[in-house]
Structures are given as C-alpha cells and as structure tokens.
Design a protein around this motif. Structure first.
Motif, short mmCIF file in Angstrom:
data_model
loop_
_atom_site.label_atom_id
_atom_site.label_comp_id
_atom_site.label_asym_id
_atom_site.label_seq_id
_atom_site.Cartn_x
_atom_site.Cartn_y
_atom_site.Cartn_z
N SER A 35 43.06 38.92 25.25
CA SER A 35 43.43 39.13 26.64
C SER A 35 42.19 39.40 27.49
O SER A 35 41.21 40.00 27.04
CB SER A 35 44.41 40.30 26.77
N PHE A 36 42.27 38.94 28.73
CA PHE A 36 41.21 39.13 29.72
C PHE A 36 41.85 39.79 30.93
O PHE A 36 42.66 39.16 31.63
CB PHE A 36 40.59 37.79 30.11
N THR A 37 41.51 41.06 31.18
CA THR A 37 42.16 41.83 32.23
C THR A 37 41.18 42.18 33.34
O THR A 37 40.17 42.85 33.08
CB THR A 37 42.76 43.13 31.67
N PRO A 38 41.44 41.75 34.57
CA PRO A 38 40.57 42.13 35.69
C PRO A 38 40.60 43.64 35.90
O PRO A 38 41.67 44.25 35.96
CB PRO A 38 41.20 41.40 36.89
N LYS A 39 39.43 44.26 36.00
CA LYS A 39 39.36 45.71 36.13
C LYS A 39 39.80 46.20 37.51
O LYS A 39 40.12 47.39 37.68
CB LYS A 39 37.95 46.19 35.81
N LYS A 40 39.84 45.31 38.47
CA LYS A 40 40.27 45.69 39.82
C LYS A 40 41.78 45.61 40.00
O LYS A 40 42.30 45.85 41.09
CB LYS A 40 39.58 44.80 40.86
N GLY A 41 42.50 45.28 38.94
CA GLY A 41 43.95 45.16 39.04
C GLY A 41 44.37 43.71 39.22
O GLY A 41 43.55 42.83 39.49
N PHE A 42 45.68 43.48 39.08
CA PHE A 42 46.20 42.10 39.14
C PHE A 42 47.69 42.14 39.44
O PHE A 42 48.37 43.14 39.21
CB PHE A 42 45.96 41.40 37.80
N GLN A 43 48.20 41.02 39.95
CA GLN A 43 49.62 40.88 40.23
C GLN A 43 50.28 39.76 39.44
O GLN A 43 51.50 39.68 39.37
CB GLN A 43 49.84 40.64 41.73
N LYS A 44 49.45 38.91 38.83
CA LYS A 44 49.98 37.77 38.09
C LYS A 44 49.41 37.74 36.68
O LYS A 44 48.24 38.09 36.47
CB LYS A 44 49.66 36.46 38.82
#
Length: 239
Positions: free
Chosen positions: A53-62
């Motif tokens: 998994s690759f998770t943006p540290k600034k948050g995400f909606q999709k």
C-alpha cells in the motif's frame, strides 16, 4: 515398451518443469527501483504478505485497489501505484495466493478495505486480474465506485452492461494476449458509457514491470511511454 513409456514420461515431466520455471522467471519484477517500495516524506509504504500500500501522508478521499495479472509479482505494478498515490490517492496492490487472482479476488472484502464509507473506491486489474476485478464488481455492485480494466478481454463470461458505475478499459494495439478483436467482441458485456483507451504500440507485458509474456507481441513504444499513458488515463478517469 515400458522403457519407452518411462522415457517419454520423463521427457514430458522435464519439459513441464522447464516451462514452469521459465514462466516464474519471466513474470518476475524487472526494472523497479528499490526506492519505490520505501516510505518517504510524502508517501507511507506498507509491504505485507497480503498487500503493498502507498498512503499519502497528507490524507486522501479516494482509494485505488489493484489486482495483478496471473503469475505476475505484485511489485511489478508498484511504480504505477506509487505515482497514483503521489497524486493524492491511497493505492493498494493485492497480493494473490500463488499469484493467482482467481483465488484472491475477495481479499479486499475479507480485509475490510471498504469499511470507511466516506471514501470512494476504485478497483482496477490487469489481464486475469482485470477479469477478477470485473467479477468482483458483478458480485458486489455496491462496494465499488469505479472500475478500470487493463489489458484484458473480460468480462466475457458474465454481463456488466447494466452496471451503474463508470468503467474504463485500457488496451494496447500490439497486445498478443488480450487482442483488439476479442476486446471488441466483448463490448456488449460492458455499459455503452464505458470509456475505451487504445494505446497505439502498447503490448501486454508493459502494463507492468516484468519480462516477456507467453503469446504477447513486441511493443513499438517504450515501457515508460506506455506507463505514462496508463497513468494519465487513470488519473483523468479518477478525477
């Protein structure tokens, strides 16, 4: 006579073993920088026995969920999924049992990846992974918000023509595994609103970063160029 049968049997076993080893070697990840699988200041990377998994540290909606092709190593699609994450979307590659999506396509549901109903979920798959992604949507029509099919002739054995979600199919003109003729034959199985993206010169293997696939044709564009078209098409469709 019995001796000849034993010799023939030994030849077939040897041939089968060599063929299997060739497939395993050919479908291994190639050309992927190790840094792709390492966390950085922007992306948190998690690499477990079930997912990458690759998770943006600034948050995400999709959330973008990806099914690899049959026998292809999951990290062969890591460069694409990392770039998707860098554009603000959580990206998850599902590691299939024995690298066979037929046995692991329900893993996202079993892992409760859809528990946050405030998020939008995009499911994608390459080759046999695309078939199983389409099957997942067919069996779970309310869990997925968008479907992306890469280098696959499917759906073929079931009908998604009445599906209410946006669907996109990306395919290569030089794909010898999922050829254009078979893709066009199965168009009635998808909604009329389906978006089709033809990559001129693209082949089957260059949808990921791995070796030459049995039955595929040679691409007339580079892997980097094909990957760029795939990425831009996916980002446009997600937005």
């Amino acid at each position: 006579m019995k001796k000849k049968i034993k010799i023939l049997r030994l030849i077939w076993i040897t041939f089968g073993l060599c063929f299997f080893l060739w497939i395993v070697f050919s479908y291994q990840t190639k050309g992927v920088d190790e840094a792709v699988l390492e966390s950085n200041s922007v992306i948190q990377v998690e690499n477990t026995s079930d997912i990458i998994s690759f998770t943006p540290k600034k948050g995400f909606q999709k959330v973008f969920i990806f099914f690899p092709g049959a026998m292809v190593a999951a990290d062969a699609y890591a460069p694409l999924c990392l770039k998707i994450a860098e554009n603000g979307y959580k990206s998850i590659i599902i590691k299939m049992p024995w690298r066979l999506p037929s046995y692991g396509y329900n893993k996202p549901k079993e892992m409760n990846l859809f528990e946050d109903n405030t998020k939008e979920y995009i499911l994608a798959g390459h080759s046999k992974g695309g078939m199983m992604a389409a099957k997942f949507v067919y069996e779970n029509p309310k869990l997925i918000d968008k479907l992306i099919l890469l280098g696959t002739t499917h759906p073929r054995d079931f009908d998604l023509s009445k599906s209410a979600i946006p669907i996109m199919k990306i395919y290569g003109s030089n794909d010898g595994v999922a050829d254009t003729k078979a893709i066009n034959q199965n168009r009635p199985k998808l909604p009329p609103s389906t978006k089709y993206v033809l990559i001129k010169g693209g082949n089957h293997s260059q949808f990921g970063y791995y070796g030459s696939q049995l039955g595929d044709n040679e691409a007339s564009i580079s892997r980097e160029e094909q990957q760029k078209i795939i990425l831009n098409s996916i980002l446009t469709f997600i937005k």
